[in-house]
Design an enzyme around this catalytic site. Sequence first.
Site, PDB file in Angstrom:
ATOM      1  N   CYS A 179     -37.620  -3.233  63.465  1.00  0.00           N
ATOM      2  CA  CYS A 179     -36.839  -2.471  62.501  1.00  0.00           C
ATOM      3  C   CYS A 179     -36.584  -3.198  61.203  1.00  0.00           C
ATOM      4  CB  CYS A 179     -35.538  -2.003  63.114  1.00  0.00           C
ATOM      5  SG  CYS A 179     -34.337  -3.314  63.249  1.00  0.00           S
ATOM      6  N   THR A 180     -37.085  -4.404  61.078  1.00  0.00           N
ATOM      7  CA  THR A 180     -36.758  -5.109  59.845  1.00  0.00           C
ATOM      8  C   THR A 180     -37.585  -4.643  58.653  1.00  0.00           C
ATOM      9  OG1 THR A 180     -38.049  -6.853  60.778  1.00  0.00           O
ATOM     10  CG2 THR A 180     -35.667  -7.200  60.669  1.00  0.00           C
TER      11      THR A 180
END
Lengths: 240, 704
Positions: free
Chosen positions: B564-565
């Site tokens: 998710c970064t």
Amino acid sequence: MKAPSVLSRDEFNLAAEGFVRGSQRGTTRELDLRSTITDGWSWKKHSSFTHLCYLHRSRRTALVPEHDKETEYQDDMEDQIQSEFDASEAVVPELRVVTMQQYVAWSATYQLPGFYFTMHDASGTPVPLETIYRSAFFQKSRSMIAPPETTGIPAIFDRTQRDQSRLGGGDNAQFPVLAQGDHPVLGTPCWVFHPCETSAAIREILDELVGDGWTGSEGDLVRWLETWFMVLSSVVDLRL
Amino acid sequence: MASSAANTGSAKPLLQFTPFSSTVQPAFWHELTNLKIDVLRLSQDAIPIHASYSIGRAVVDRETGMEVALGCNLVVSGDAFKDPKDVKPAPNSVTVRGVLKNFNTIEDFKNVNKQEMFNNTAKEMWAKTLQTGDPSHLFDFLLITFADLKKYKYYYWFAFPAFAASPPWEKQGEWAPAVDVVPIKGLEAIHKAIHSGGSDSSIAAALLAKPSANDPTAYETAPLNKFSDFFAGTPGEKRFVVFPDPSAHSQHVGWPLRNILTYILFNHHQTAAISPSSPLNIIAWRDIDTPSSSSHPPKSLYIKAYVPSLPDTSAVPAAVGWEKNPAGKLGPRMADLAPMMDPKRLADQAVDLNLKLMRWRILPGLDLEKVSGTKCLLLGAGTLGCYVARTLMGWGVRKITLVDSGKVSFSNPVRQPLFEFEDCLEGGKPKAATAAERLKKIFPGIDATGHEFLIPMPGHPIPPQSVEQTKKDVAQLEKLFDEHDAVFLLMDSRESRWLPTVLGAAKGKIMINCALGFDSYLVMRHGARESITPEGSTRLGCYYCNDIVAPADSLKDQTLDQMCTVTRPGLASIASSTAVELLVSLLQHSKGIHAPSPPMAGSGGQQVDTNSEEYNSVLGLVPHQMRGYLARFNTMLITGAAFGSCTGCSETVIKAYESEGFPMLLKAFNDIGYLEKLTGLDKLHSEGEAALEAVDWDEDDDDM
């Protein structure tokens, strides 16, 4: 010219001062306002900024006893005084009286007068929101503000209004929103009815009353403010 | 008359007075606070103040239609400390003077000799008024206070000294309309005289009236202290003493009359010559508007009163008058201004009001208490954790606990709204604790805490030297699950959600899962475990139900959707808000965690009415999964059934955890094949492969 839907600060000041003078003289008004709505208002000025002004009055009513909440008292401080029987003292049951401080102040954001108020008991302790709604000041409009099932208002107090509010359905969209805000002049925390929905109603009434005959004179401005009070009185019982 | 005398068991028809009851406006406490801090400090000197009373009012009770007298009120306002000459008195009110003594400690307040203070006040009143003949101090009062400025609490006690006549005043008959004895024209004259006021008041506290010698319907008036001159030569039945009456009770008049009568008795007894055969005419003035026979029928009352025998006018009579508290006992009262002065209480109130308005105006059926009472555990205090916490606060949730093992890094603050640049310095502050602190800064009413530890994951073997620590971490996580109602899975890897998934299923918690891709997100709720799922309802899946591989180390071999970064920056707040709203919708559904998810369009071939009550809470649908795609700006609702061999929520896994505890978890962390073996996924794989092999891929069979 038609009546405006907003007022400038100067216009508000003129209207309010005229209003107070009129209510003190007891002049007959064209609008059918019960005199108790307009009684007792005084015109207050900020101590340093004298153009910051507001109307104020204080009104009291008794709370229905069943909604009364027992306050705790320090027992250890009682009966320090020898109470001698005083035959001349009438024994009158203590009523829980609430006082509503009512303010009408001009809101710079909305260019309209706003109704600000606080409510407290005899000690000065502010009463909770539920008590405010249950007080006689809001009895008429309570069903519009607070659908009963969810407010914890005892059923005996609310049965009839509950049915009405069901029938009434969605017209509470007309109702001004209650918010918490600072008094525009005093800076103290107050309850306030959001002024944004009042202006259309006032405009409609004034269009009917004065049509194109609006001149902006002090008389017209006072009438504007009286109309504002009339709209407000559909929510708050100002006759108390 | 006879009956009331019989009731009291006394033959004496006593004249009775309603004591003052104090009303303190909050502004008075504000002023006292300022005065104490800026001027008085530790001084306990007596300070002059003033108060006012006005003509009594009755209100009509809407329920019963009965008139209720509002009591005999003395009001102390925020102007009390100013010189009365500088204050515009309220309309229809009498200004009275008093003395305030503020004590520095509650002990001083309690222990002061109150009887002595009271007696001194009464003595002074006697000296100033009854010895000089000047009635301006007849209504003086005493107020003692203790201001607990830290708690915004004010203890106070009023005394309204009244000199008790001995023997007491008696009355002839009952209070009757004044208009019976004074013609309306006379009442008008009295009204005018009252309103021409006293020195600091808007109305006179007392006055004298008599019919004019020339025209008996017209009345002349004079101030109280002129009693002897004004009434000289006037026969007793034509002398009237008038006072604005703060009581609205039909048979009891207000307290001020007591001292007025004492004054007349002691200062003008020769002229007054009061006796049972020569009573005094008293008018309790209760008209606010000018009395008139048409528009404002007069309300004022009239009575004849007398003392059975003259008291010794050389001795100072005893005084009474401490105010009782609302419990009816002699004791102090207390004002609690915290709801108004304590900024924390103000914030609390405002937050609740906003939500209540939503209920009152839009959703009467909304159960706000259920939402605000839900204790939320947030696993992950990164982008998702920050946004989820803020949205929960918006809903009035009061308990938020965050778990994260990381420190705030330089890339965080721009995307994670609970962090600032300073938080990244010197290696960075711990994320969970910092986020919790920031929540409290935003809203002090919140109960927020942060815990810094790593949630162990399958496929990330625990080195032997770390097993003890891991065991502690797991125990802490288990404890946190027990202490909360809803758990948000907001971590940045897929496999870190496994342990919480198992714990959530085992402990029957509401599990909300939120995961981000680059421009897509998943928000889902986990179904309840099989053993508590009601008969006949479809059990919804968990995060792992759609997987046919067990969670493993995704950090070294990750697909975009699991990481998710690298995401579009607006995505996290959309997904987080969706996750919180999903929780709230679930809480409002009557079946809670078992709320059915709307069937997907086209599934099963039959149309289902998703507007039906079954699927809806007051807030609408409670979907199982939402997949959002920013590239198309749309959201799909998905309902997925639970998978019997799921590595996260199947009974096999939960029971293994429940019976074996930590050793089972340790196996899952360390042994990559363990979960697949446990659930039979490995068999499924080989069956699948076998099936694939069995397919006769006839690539040459071509019709072309």
